[in-house]
Design a protein around this motif. Sequence first.
Motif, short mmCIF file in Angstrom:
data_model
loop_
_atom_site.label_atom_id
_atom_site.label_comp_id
_atom_site.label_asym_id
_atom_site.label_seq_id
_atom_site.Cartn_x
_atom_site.Cartn_y
_atom_site.Cartn_z
N LYS A 135 -12.20 67.82 -9.24
CA LYS A 135 -11.51 69.04 -9.69
C LYS A 135 -12.05 70.27 -8.98
N LEU A 136 -13.38 70.37 -8.81
CA LEU A 136 -13.96 71.52 -8.10
C LEU A 136 -13.51 71.54 -6.65
N LYS A 137 -13.51 70.40 -5.98
CA LYS A 137 -13.12 70.36 -4.57
C LYS A 137 -11.63 70.67 -4.39
N GLN A 138 -10.82 70.31 -5.41
CA GLN A 138 -9.39 70.60 -5.30
C GLN A 138 -9.11 72.08 -5.49
N GLN A 139 -9.74 72.70 -6.47
CA GLN A 139 -9.46 74.10 -6.79
C GLN A 139 -10.23 75.07 -5.90
N ILE A 140 -11.45 74.65 -5.44
CA ILE A 140 -12.25 75.53 -4.58
C ILE A 140 -12.56 74.74 -3.31
N PRO A 141 -11.71 74.84 -2.28
CA PRO A 141 -11.87 74.01 -1.08
C PRO A 141 -13.22 74.14 -0.39
#
Length: 425
Positions: free
Chosen positions: A407-413
């Motif tokens: 989720k973090l990698k998806q929302q904050i590239p």
Amino acid sequence: MIGTLLKRITVHTLDRVVERGKTSEHAPVRAAAAGLDRVRGLVGLDRIDIRLDLPAWDGGTPDQPMWQSDRDKLRKWQQDRGIIKPEKGEAKPAEPVLVIYYKRGCPYCRAALELVREQNLLAKTIDYTDDHDLRTAIRTRTGRRTTPHVFIRERCIGGFDELRELHESGRLVELLKDPSAAPPVAAPTAADDDDDDGDGRELAPAALKARLAEGGKVLLLDVREPSEWAQTGVIAGARTVSLGELDKVDDLDPQGVWIAYCRSGRRSLQAAEVLGRRGFKSVVSLRGGIEAWKAAGGATVAYEPAAAAPVAKKPPVKLPVVHPERSPFEALLDDPNAAVDSEPLEGEALIARVREVLETCRPLVQADGGDIELLDVTADTVGVRLTGNCVSCPSSQATLKQGIERKLKQQIPQIKGIRSPQLSP
């Protein structure tokens, strides 16, 4: 009570003053001490009166809490020695029908006496250790050389093993109570005479030979190492358990008489101590070990390792699928309204954005009794830790990697991954 205490203190003080005065080097002091001693005797300060309220004795004896069998033994002993006389009409206590001839130092004799004591059986025990003539007469009568010799109504039933078998089958009490019951008679056997059963901790090889020759039940325990078993063989019927593995074995009979042996007799003494601490009633060491056994003409057999039991193949277990439809985090990953940052963030703006994304994951974690704690944030890594029920949850690593990190990698590239003390290195 206070007056008695004050008088006690006064008497003790005067005792010390008079004692020191009488031993003084000065004559006037000695004379004064002697006068003080006479004066205190006149006024009653030379002693402390002790008052004890003794109950009146009615001439009888107090009722002692004793087993009836012990009462009968005590009364018979008193009558035999003339301490008391039988009352009119009182029949003299009958002789016990169970008689055990035993020898000190024999582990089987000790086990037989212990069994009788534990079961509170009325028995007559005769020590023939130092009476060679009596021991020879009993052996000639029964044809058995090993001790003890157990009789029921003047018929020899054998030794400890036979006595124990009768007790475990429930027949012993019936035989002792029923005068018409005929006890089993032990068959006479031919065995070498042996007067050395050991000292209670060790058993002589000759005594073991005699017991095996009589066909008695002997529990043997070989505590050597497997290489020694294969090299020199074992005594027939012995259970093989190395000394280091003895604490792990739980299928040995703790009520039986075990004869442990090793190469020379040292490790077997240690084995007896180990089993004694575990509650085994009687464990002795074979004196001199298997070397002394062979020197005495004892036979051995080749060691054959016990074949391992075949392991049955179990059918594969199919685990039920808890959530066959979708993972709870997949709904968050597929959220079309989730904002994706196009520009890299720094400082407080990056921390605030990470907190915002973690808030979207927190409800799913809290539903299982856990929570998410933010540790730190760098340019491309986020440090987090799960708390509550998630600490001991087996799927905590999947929650961190497959849920929160994705989720973090998806929302904050710009975030490349997470780190946590709960993730395997």
